[in-house]
Design an enzyme around this catalytic site. Structure first.
Site: not given
Length: 411
Positions: A167, A344
């Site tokens: 991430c 994201c």
């Protein structure tokens, strides 16, 4: 007398019981109830890790991100609660740390990523104390919220190491949410917010960078590119950074320090025949089959592919791997192809998200018909309400992501 160890045999063995492992196990069980499947994972607790950013912002609690691992293992799938010691791909077997040998017809490797806390001198000793915290640690995410809530003035430093990390947007999500909280409390002008990152750009997909830079400017964040955190002294409240590519270092004082640790493939993968030159699982980027061992497949953060290491990537990889594993077992061509999809949701403030979706090569791939560079309340709803439900009730139960994409588009 020769010592012998027990041997278990399964059609498919899955190393890793995280998002990728549970999801692909559920997919396989749905598609073929007759094969035998084992999941190898020592952890008793399963975490929805995308939620830790929200824990660090006081939006979720740590308890809301956790479930018992045993309750998530699909029915009729064997759970081997042990850690992996080594792989023997020529013998089609895995040796566990208790010396048990597990044989397979097909192996799926998805143990996630390793957080290298020890690579930053002094970090482990002070994490969770002295204002040093990290949303990448389950126990420290709640401490992030405590640090943010109680900081009324001073200097707050946020770090990001060299890629790859899981991430990649999470380090700056902490910057945005903390800054927005301080803005709402009327103390942001008393806090010097700094973002120190080892890379030379805010985000790996240039399409979204102008929007993110605008947000950084709005909060008045000082950005230091190509600075890598190498040491922390919690008692002195000092962080040491090294200028990337040089021997030059700079010491920065702080009142709050949010650290993202360097990351790598787990050691038992890195030191195995399955690794590429950089230690990651060496798979074809489209079929996700190992490049040298045809009986081995992989998904998730451990892959040595160029896609973003996100839960959304694992979600889309699971049906690809499940389909190709079943095709491989039947002697059919590997028809399933992964396009590098990753997503994201960049929480730029409480209530607004820049939803970045992209494929291999940084090609933008929006699910929704609006300019996703613009912060959206709709995307905040997805991040805080819809995505957690889809994770627990969809992804981990083997629901095809194409179905959930259609449901979201029709929302």
């Amino acid at each position: 007398m020769v010592e012998t160890h027990s041997v278990e045999r399964f059609t498919v063995v899955i190393v890793g019981g995280g998002a990728g492992g549970i999801s692909v196990a559920a997919r396989l069980r749905r598609r073929d109830p007759h094969i035998t499947i084992a999941v190898i994972d020592p952890s008793a607790t399963h975490a929805y890790q995308p939620g830790w950013t929200l824990v660090g912002a006081g939006v979720m609690t740590s308890a809301q991100t956790l479930r018992q691992e045993g309750g998530l293992i699909p029915k009729d799938v064997t759970w081997l609660r042990e850690a992996v010691q080594s792989f023997q791909p020529d013998e089609q077997s895995v040796t566990l740390e208790n010396d048990q040998v597990v044989e397979y017809q097909r192996l799926i490797v998805c143990p996630g990523i390793q957080l290298d806390w020890d690579s930053v001198k002094g970090l482990k000793e002070t994490l969770g104390r002295h204002g040093v915290t990290s949303n990448y640690d389950r126990d420290s995410a709640a401490y992030t919220w405590e640090c943010v809530r109680h900081l009324g003035q001073g200097k707050a430093i946020f770090t990001q190491p060299s890629m790859p990390i899981k991430c990649a947007g999470a380090p700056q999500k902490a910057v945005y949410l903390s800054s927005d909280y301080w803005r709402r409390e009327g103390v942001l002008h008393h806090i010097n917010v700094q973002f120190c990152l080892a890379g030379g750009a805010l985000f790996g997909v240039p399409y979204f960078v102008p929007s993110l830079q605008k947000t950084m400017d709005y909060y008045g964040v000082d950005i230091h590119y190509k600075e890598n955190l190498i040491a922390v002294d919690g008692e002195k409240k000092e962080a040491t950074f090294q200028k990337v590519g040089t021997d030059e270092t700079v010491v920065r004082s702080f009142d709050m320090l949010h650290v993202v640790p360097p990351q790598s493939a787990p050691a038992f993968v890195k030191n195995s025949p399955l690794a590429n030159d950089n230690g990651w699982l060496d798979v074809d980027p489209h079929t996700l089959q190992h490049k040298r061992y045809a009986t081995v497949f992989g998904l998730g953060d451990v892959l040595g592919t160029s896609n973003a290491k996100t839960a959304a990537a694992a979600r889309d990889q699971a049906p690809i791997v499940a389909g190709n594993v079943l095709n491989s077992l039947s002697g059919s061509p590997l028809t399933e192809q992964y396009d590098g999809y990753g997503a994201c949701p960049l929480t730029v403030s409480y209530g607004r998200v820049v939803l970045a979706e992209f494929l291999y090569g940084g090609k933008v791939a929006p699910t929704f018909p609006y300019d996703q560079r613009k912060p959206s309340r709709f995307a905040w709803l997805l991040k805080t309400q819809i995505f957690p439900r889809l994770y627990w009730n969809g992804m981990l139960r083997g629901v095809d992501p194409r179905v959930t994409h259609k449901v979201l588009k029709d929302t």
